[in-house]
Structure formats: structure tokens, C-alpha cells
Design an enzyme around this catalytic site. Structure first.
Site, short mmCIF file in Angstrom:
data_model
loop_
_atom_site.label_atom_id
_atom_site.label_comp_id
_atom_site.label_asym_id
_atom_site.label_seq_id
_atom_site.Cartn_x
_atom_site.Cartn_y
_atom_site.Cartn_z
N GLU A 143 0.46 42.88 -6.76
CA GLU A 143 -0.25 42.00 -6.26
C GLU A 143 -0.45 42.04 -4.32
OE1 GLU A 143 2.62 40.80 -7.53
OE2 GLU A 143 2.15 39.52 -9.30
N ALA B 40 -1.53 38.72 -14.13
CA ALA B 40 -2.35 38.24 -14.50
C ALA B 40 -3.74 38.84 -14.60
CB ALA B 40 -2.45 37.36 -13.30
N GLU C 290 7.07 38.65 -13.61
CA GLU C 290 7.01 37.32 -13.14
C GLU C 290 8.31 36.57 -14.87
OE1 GLU C 290 3.14 36.91 -11.27
OE2 GLU C 290 4.48 35.85 -9.29
N GLY D 173 1.96 39.00 -13.27
CA GLY D 173 2.43 37.91 -13.98
C GLY D 173 3.36 38.37 -14.96
N1 CAA Z 1 -6.53 42.01 -15.82
C1 CAA Z 1 -7.02 43.11 -16.54
N2 CAA Z 1 -7.16 43.85 -17.63
C2 CAA Z 1 -6.35 44.25 -16.90
C3 CAA Z 1 -4.98 44.50 -16.03
C4 CAA Z 1 -4.76 43.32 -15.91
N3 CAA Z 1 -3.96 42.67 -15.02
N4 CAA Z 1 -4.37 45.78 -16.25
C5 CAA Z 1 -4.86 45.84 -17.69
N5 CAA Z 1 -6.30 45.70 -17.58
C6 CAA Z 1 -6.90 47.06 -18.48
C7 CAA Z 1 -7.68 47.84 -17.69
O1 CAA Z 1 -8.81 47.35 -16.72
C8 CAA Z 1 -8.22 48.94 -18.97
O2 CAA Z 1 -9.79 47.93 -19.15
P1 CAA Z 1 -10.26 48.89 -19.84
O3 CAA Z 1 -9.89 50.12 -20.95
O4 CAA Z 1 -11.79 47.85 -20.64
O5 CAA Z 1 -11.15 49.52 -18.30
C9 CAA Z 1 -7.10 48.54 -19.80
O6 CAA Z 1 -6.16 46.98 -19.68
C10 CAA Z 1 -6.07 49.71 -19.56
O7 CAA Z 1 -5.63 49.48 -18.99
P2 CAA Z 1 -5.59 50.71 -18.15
O8 CAA Z 1 -7.15 52.00 -18.25
O9 CAA Z 1 -6.07 51.45 -16.39
O10 CAA Z 1 -4.76 51.66 -18.00
P3 CAA Z 1 -3.77 53.20 -17.46
O11 CAA Z 1 -2.81 53.54 -18.17
O12 CAA Z 1 -4.16 53.89 -16.32
O13 CAA Z 1 -3.01 51.62 -16.31
C11 CAA Z 1 -1.66 50.33 -15.13
C12 CAA Z 1 -2.15 51.25 -16.45
C13 CAA Z 1 -1.13 50.80 -13.80
C14 CAA Z 1 -0.55 49.11 -15.35
C15 CAA Z 1 -3.25 49.75 -14.81
O14 CAA Z 1 -4.59 49.04 -16.24
C16 CAA Z 1 -2.73 48.21 -13.78
O15 CAA Z 1 -2.65 48.98 -12.25
N6 CAA Z 1 -3.08 47.97 -14.20
C17 CAA Z 1 -3.32 45.66 -12.98
C18 CAA Z 1 -1.65 45.91 -12.85
C19 CAA Z 1 -1.96 44.68 -11.73
O16 CAA Z 1 -1.95 44.68 -10.42
N7 CAA Z 1 -0.93 43.32 -12.35
C20 CAA Z 1 -0.92 42.75 -11.76
C21 CAA Z 1 -2.39 41.86 -11.49
S1 CAA Z 1 -2.50 40.32 -10.61
C22 CAA Z 1 -0.94 39.14 -11.32
O17 CAA Z 1 -0.09 39.51 -11.82
C23 CAA Z 1 -1.16 37.77 -9.99
C24 CAA Z 1 0.19 36.53 -10.26
O18 CAA Z 1 1.21 36.62 -9.89
C25 CAA Z 1 -0.13 35.31 -11.21
#
Ligand code: CAA
Length: 260
Positions: A134, A66, A114, A111
Site C-alpha cells: 500500500e 483492494a 489482509e 487487501g
Molecule cells: N486493483 C485493481 N486492478 C488490479 C489490481 C488491484 N489491486 N491488481 C491488478 N489489477 C489489474 C491490473 O490493473 C490489470 O488490469 P488491465 O489488464 O486492465 O491493465 C490486471 O489486473 C492484471 O494486472 P497486471 O497487468 O498488473 O499483472 P502483472 O502480472 O504485470 O502484475 C501484480 C501483477 C504484481 C499483482 C500487479 O498487478 C500489482 O502490483 N497489482 C497491485 C497490487 C497492490 O498494490 N495491491 C494493494 C492495493 S491497495 C489495498 O489493498 C488497500 C487496502 O489495504 C484495503
């Protein structure tokens, strides 16, 4: 006019829904979810489509979760609305009358995982990383992860995955029973297309009823699940597909199904 993040296309009997928001690794914000819902409706009502591949564009992610930025300031009531939007969209996948395959080539987190869990089968390339991170954000899975994951891999494995927030490679996810096959990146989409084409040669009404019986029946007590199966079985008799499938067997030829 908002941007297009999700598209539906069809090649032969194979529908493909692509989530294309690579600058945020295809993260799911409300706009993406609404567009995904619309594409699922298109696939449902496209009579030529006999199955759907769900995938992410950009080569790095299926869906990285998400959208965190859009969730940062949500009050509880808005958090609930967001969860309900995600849950109802994912439910559409489970309720679609055609098989939906998740083709994972990269990150499938939160998400995103999921979303894959709502699909009928999951195929992943070796570089894929799956997880429910999460708790690292101070929240829990909100699009069905605590429920669908526990039902698929068992409660203890689900606890381990969700409590640690760890990411798993495709091979480990396959060993958990989460991923059905690990397929080289260059072959992943062809593999998924092959699977839909193969299923597409079966009776579409039968596949739809089998999906429904599995999805609606397996969480119930056995006798209730069996009652659902019995009614689904009965509903196929008298259809042109049932007559054609059985006649073709008796005439020693391939069946030509119409989905009627
Ligand atoms: N939401 C918003 N933006 C996201 C994102 C997310 N879930 N995942 C990645 N991005 C964005 C980053 O912020 C980044 O944006 P900028 O270039 O503007 O800074 C861009 O995508 C590229 O990401 P990274 O620079 O972080 O890339 P990386 O290769 O270094 O890392 C990753 C990749 C490990 C996937 C890392 O991006 C990450 O950990 N992302 C978040 C994953 C996460 O926590 N997901 C769960 C979300 S909560 C949820 O899903 C709740 C639910 O159940 C409904």
C-alpha cells in the site's frame, strides 16, 4: 443486474468460497466485498458445512488487493466507508463459527493478504507472492493489516513488510509464521480439503469455542483471556457432543458428533 464475483459451494462438509474476478486479479471492490459477506453468511447457516476454504479463481491470484481503480477518486468519508466495509467483512471471517482456510495460489497483496490474515490458517503454493504494497500507492493497509499482521508476526517484522511494500515468496512467508505450509500447486486444494475434513471429525461446538477463545482472548490481558477460555470450556459441558466425545473414548470407539 450486477455480475457474480463470489460464489459459495459445498462438497461433503467442505465449503468453498471462490473470488472470481480474474481480469482485475480478483481485486476487492465494494461489490466483491458485499458478495463475499453474503457467501460467508451462507456458509455460517449451512449446517452441513464444517469449515470453509477461501480461494481465488484464475490461477494467477488469490486477491491482488483492494481495487485501486475504484479507490482513485475517493474523498476521505468514502475511504472510511470502504475501509469499514472491508473490515466488517473480514471480521465475519474471524467470527464465523467454523474454521476458514485461505488457499493462496498466486498474488495475495494488500487487501488480499489482509483477507488471508483474517482466516484461521493460510496454505500457499510455491508460486505465491504475499505483501502489503500500500505505501507504494501513498496509502496504508486499510483492512486490518497494521493490526493483524503485527499481532501475527511481531511488530518489527510487520514494520519491515509494511514500510518496504516488498513481496515475499511462500517459503519466506512461512518462515515469518504467516503461512502454515507451502503445498505444491496441484495438491493445494486437496490439502485444504483434507484439513477441513480432519477438523470436521472433531466436535464442531468445541472447534467453534476454541476459535472464539483464541480470537477474542489472545489480544487481552492473560487473566481476561483465561476467563474467556473458562467460560467457553464450561459452555461445552452438557452438550450432546461432550457426552458423545467422552463416552466414545471410554467405549473405545470413534465419536459421532452432531454439533449439538
Ligand atoms: N486493483 C485493481 N486492478 C488490479 C489490481 C488491484 N489491486 N491488481 C491488478 N489489477 C489489474 C491490473 O490493473 C490489470 O488490469 P488491465 O489488464 O486492465 O491493465 C490486471 O489486473 C492484471 O494486472 P497486471 O497487468 O498488473 O499483472 P502483472 O502480472 O504485470 O502484475 C501484480 C501483477 C504484481 C499483482 C500487479 O498487478 C500489482 O502490483 N497489482 C497491485 C497490487 C497492490 O498494490 N495491491 C494493494 C492495493 S491497495 C489495498 O489493498 C488497500 C487496502 O489495504 C484495503
Amino acid at each position: 443486474m450486477s455480475e457474480t464475483y463470489v460464489t459459495y459451494s459445498r462438497d461433503g462438509v467442505v465449503g468453498t468460497i471462490t473470488i472470481d474476478r480474474p481480469r482485475a486479479l480478483n481485486a476487492l471492490n465494494p461489490e466483491v466485498l458485499v458478495q463475499l459477506s453474503q457467501c460467508l453468511k451462507e456458509a455460517e447457516f449451512d449446517r452441513e458445512c464444517l469449515g470453509v476454504i477461501l480461494t481465488g479463481a484464475g490461477g494467477k491470484a488469490f486477491v491482488a488487493g483492494a481495487d485501486i481503480a475504484s479507490m482513485l477518486d475517493l474523498p476521505p468519508a468514502e475511504g472510511l466507508r470502504f475501509a469499514e466495509l472491508g473490515l466488517s467483512t473480514l471480521q465475519q471471517i474471524e467470527d464465523l463459527s467454523k474454521p476458514v482456510i485461505a488457499a493462496i495460489n498466486g498474488f495475495a497483496l494488500g487487501g488480499g493478504m489482509e483477507l488471508a490474515l483474517a482466516c484461521d490458517m493460510i496454505y500457499a503454493s510455491p508460486k505465491s507472492k504475499l505483501g502489503q504494497p500500500e505505501v507504494k500507492l501513498g496509502i496504508i493497509p486499510g483492512f486490518g493489516g497494521t493490526q493483524r499482521l503485527a499481532r501475527l508476526v511481531g511488530k518489527n517484522r510487520a514494520r519491515e513488510i509494511i514500510f518496504t511494500g516488498d513481496m515475499y515468496d511462500a517459503q519466506t512467508a512461512a518462515a515469518f509464521g504467516l503461512v502454515q505450509a507451502v503445498v505444491p500447486e496441484a495438491e493445494l486444494m486437496d490439502y485444504c480439503r483434507g484439513m477441513i475434513n480432519k477438523i470436521g471429525r472433531m466436535g464442531p461446538l468445541a472447534v467453534a469455542q476454541a476459535k472464539r477463545a483464541i480470537n477474542k482472548g489472545t489480544d487481552l490481558a492473560l487473566d481476561s483471556g483465561l476467563a474467556i477460555e473458562k467460560l467457553a470450556f464450561m459452555s461445552l459441558f452438557g452438550t450432546s457432543d461432550q457426552r458423545e466425545g467422552m463416552t466414545a473414548f471410554l467405549e473405545k470407539r470413534n465419536a459421532v458428533f452432531k454439533g449439538e
